[in-house]
Design a protein around this motif. Structure first.
Motif, short mmCIF file in Angstrom:
data_model
loop_
_atom_site.label_atom_id
_atom_site.label_comp_id
_atom_site.label_asym_id
_atom_site.label_seq_id
_atom_site.Cartn_x
_atom_site.Cartn_y
_atom_site.Cartn_z
N ASN A 76 12.99 82.00 -29.28
CA ASN A 76 13.00 83.53 -29.86
C ASN A 76 12.44 83.64 -31.24
OD1 ASN A 76 15.24 82.38 -30.78
ND2 ASN A 76 16.33 84.22 -31.19
N GLU A 115 10.92 87.15 -31.97
CA GLU A 115 11.93 88.16 -32.12
C GLU A 115 12.40 88.07 -33.65
OE1 GLU A 115 11.79 86.48 -29.44
OE2 GLU A 115 11.72 87.82 -27.80
N ARG A 121 9.64 88.98 -35.96
CA ARG A 121 9.38 90.49 -35.90
C ARG A 121 10.50 91.05 -36.91
NH1 ARG A 121 8.69 89.97 -30.24
NH2 ARG A 121 6.61 89.48 -29.84
N ASP A 122 12.02 90.86 -36.71
CA ASP A 122 12.97 91.00 -37.65
C ASP A 122 12.83 90.91 -38.85
OD1 ASP A 122 14.20 91.97 -35.14
OD2 ASP A 122 15.70 90.47 -35.04
#
Length: 333
Positions: free
Chosen positions: A63, A66, A69-70
């Protein structure tokens, strides 16, 4: 269509006033557990001219996407997130990152925290103040598995002979390059990049400094024996004709040995008159000649195959998206 527009906008040149002093390019692969800590540690640094971070997700199966992107929402420094459509390899990911980096100097480093982030400013200042085009790092103690260290030593020994590089220079992935070198290296569009080989074709103003190397905090190395072999092939076949020349010399050597063997066989038949069955000697000659011929064909096939794939437009890396946060670069003072 929106992704295409975002790609174009994200790739527009940064205004000169917004150029950071330093860009840090990090290829990300299975780095979900460490990339956040790395970005946070880098954000605490205050290099001359400011800092930006470029993360290139090279088709990571965890991941990492993700997490990256965070980080766009939480990073305290300018952050660029580039996502590949699949895994292309570390050097391909670095090439993508170099094209997006806009600093006066660019440092490349891994995402595993084995290179302490606090060494970044030391490396950057050495390159900047010493007016070096490229500065590599080497380690007093390298915290890798024994087979990995052995493979690295082998690759560097091969590079000493195949690349026009300073003798004994350790080719580390933790390196700093000037913007001039970065622009020249980034122009290479072939599908099999070897960043260090490209650097050696651009400049000889190269130095090296010692930095610390830490044990891996999470998981295991993404490099396997197969990946190291592919990396060695990129080095051997993309930036040198030495393998072809080696094949030629091997062919010449075997021709000479074959000629000597033929003279010995004829002499024995003419003067000794006790010609043995010859099974063992015949098989030895056949095996030697077949082995050398197979090696030569393999080397030629590797070159021809790579040329074929390059001519047919095999991509170096395909970018799915490029995203930037809204942080501003600090003052140069």
């Amino acid at each position: 269509m929106n992704d295409s527009l975002n790609h174009v906008e994200a790739s527009m040149p940064v205004a000169p006033s917004a150029r950071p002093g330093l860009s840090v390019v990090v290829p990300v692969y299975r780095g979900a557990a460490t990339i956040g800590r790395l970005v946070d540690a880098l954000s605490d640094l205050h290099p001359f001219g400011g800092l930006e971070i470029v993360l290139v997700n090279d088709g990571s199966p965890d991941n990492s996407a993700e997490v990256c992107r965070d980080l766009l929402a939480t990073a305290r420094v300018p952050l660029v997130y580039v996502e590949h459509t699949r895994n292309y390899g570390e050097h391909n990911a670095v090439m993508t990152g170099l094209r997006e980096a806009c600093g006066d100097f660019v440092i490349t480093m891994d995402d595993d925290l084995q290179n302490p982030p606090e060494e970044v400013v030391k490396l950057y200042d050495h390159a900047r103040l010493g007016n070096w085009d490229v500065v590599y790092t080497h380690y007093a103690v390298k915290q890798h598995a024994g087979w990995r260290n052995l493979g690295s030593r082998f690759a560097n020994a091969v590079a000493d002979r195949l690349l026009d590089k300073p003798k004994g220079l350790y080719l580390s992935s933790f390196r700093c390059m000037s913007a001039t070198v970065v622009r020249a290296v980034a122009r290479y569009s072939g599908p099999y990049p070897y960043v260090d080989g490209l650097i050696m074709q651009v400049t000889q103003r190269i130095d090296s400094i010692e930095v610390s190397h830490l044990p891996r905090l999470e998981g295991r190395s993404n490099y396997t024996v197969a990946r190291l072999v592919r990396l060695w092939l990129n080095l051997a076949t993309s930036f040198s004709l030495a393998p072809l020349r080696l094949a030629v010399w091997a062919g010449i050597a075997m021709s000479i040995l074959g000629g000597i063997g033929a003279v010995a066989t004829i002499s024995e038949a003419l003067f000794v008159h006790e010609t043995p069955s010859g099974w063992a000697s015949t098989m030895v000659v056949l095996l030697l000649v077949s082995g050398v011929q197979s090696m030569i064909l393999g080397v030629l096939g590797e070159y021809v195959g790579r040329t074929f794939l390059s001519a047919n437009g095999k991509p170096q890396g395909t970018v799915r998206s490029i995203r930037r946060n809204t942080q501003t670069i600090g003052n140069r003072a």
